[in-house]
Design a protein around this motif. Structure first.
Motif, short mmCIF file in Angstrom:
data_model
loop_
_atom_site.label_atom_id
_atom_site.label_comp_id
_atom_site.label_asym_id
_atom_site.label_seq_id
_atom_site.Cartn_x
_atom_site.Cartn_y
_atom_site.Cartn_z
N ARG A 1 0.82 -1.21 0.00
CA ARG A 1 0.00 0.00 0.00
C ARG A 1 0.86 1.27 0.00
N THR A 2 1.96 1.25 0.74
CA THR A 2 2.76 2.46 0.93
C THR A 2 3.79 2.67 -0.16
N PHE A 3 4.38 1.59 -0.65
CA PHE A 3 5.47 1.71 -1.63
C PHE A 3 5.09 1.22 -3.02
N HIS A 4 4.73 -0.05 -3.12
CA HIS A 4 4.56 -0.66 -4.44
C HIS A 4 3.42 -0.07 -5.25
N ALA B 1 -3.99 -8.82 -5.13
CA ALA B 1 -4.42 -9.88 -4.22
C ALA B 1 -4.31 -9.33 -2.80
N SER B 2 -5.43 -9.39 -2.08
CA SER B 2 -5.45 -8.86 -0.73
C SER B 2 -6.50 -9.58 0.11
N ARG B 3 -6.20 -9.68 1.41
CA ARG B 3 -7.19 -10.24 2.35
C ARG B 3 -8.19 -9.17 2.78
N ASP B 4 -7.97 -7.93 2.37
CA ASP B 4 -8.84 -6.83 2.75
C ASP B 4 -9.29 -6.06 1.51
N PRO B 5 -10.22 -6.64 0.74
CA PRO B 5 -10.64 -6.00 -0.51
C PRO B 5 -11.29 -4.63 -0.32
N ALA B 6 -11.95 -4.41 0.80
CA ALA B 6 -12.58 -3.12 1.04
C ALA B 6 -11.54 -2.00 1.13
N ARG B 7 -10.41 -2.30 1.75
CA ARG B 7 -9.33 -1.31 1.88
C ARG B 7 -8.75 -0.97 0.51
N VAL C 1 -9.72 -6.62 -7.45
CA VAL C 1 -9.17 -7.18 -6.22
C VAL C 1 -9.65 -8.61 -6.08
N VAL C 2 -8.72 -9.51 -5.77
CA VAL C 2 -9.04 -10.91 -5.52
C VAL C 2 -8.37 -11.34 -4.21
#
Length: 97
Positions: free
Chosen positions: A22-25, A41-47, A57-58
């Motif tokens: 989130r901060t760099f890439h 790919a994230s465990r927090d799709p809402a974020r 987002v998956v």
């Protein structure tokens, strides 16, 4: 690489949207000419959706690593997951070339 032109952006998949993702890439990919962040790919799709509403987002990182809609994979996950994710991405690209 075949199938790329100077006009077509390189479609990027980002695996992991924690601190580094989130901060760099994601910001660096988004600001780099010629790159287009397409999947995360994230465990927090809402974020992710709150930050990047136009990005798919998956939950499954392998789905990003092996997606046809991705030309380049950036892995921003814990170190012990890098090798299997990189292998999946490389295997997918090797089998289609």
């Amino acid at each position: 690489m075949t199938g790329f032109s100077a006009a077509a952006p390189i479609r990027v998949g980002l695996i992991g949207y924690g601190y580094a993702g989130r901060t760099f890439h994601a910001p660096l990919i988004g600001s780099a000419p010629g790159l287009a962040l397409r999947r995360i790919a994230s465990r927090d799709p809402a974020r992710v959706a709150a930050d990047l509403p136009d990005v798919t987002v998956v939950a499954d990182p392998i789905a990003v690593a092996t997606a046809d809609a991705v030309d380049l994979v950036v892995i921003a996950t814990p170190n012990d997951t890098h090798a299997p994710l990189a292998q999946a991405a490389l295997w997918r690209r090797a089998s289609t070339s």
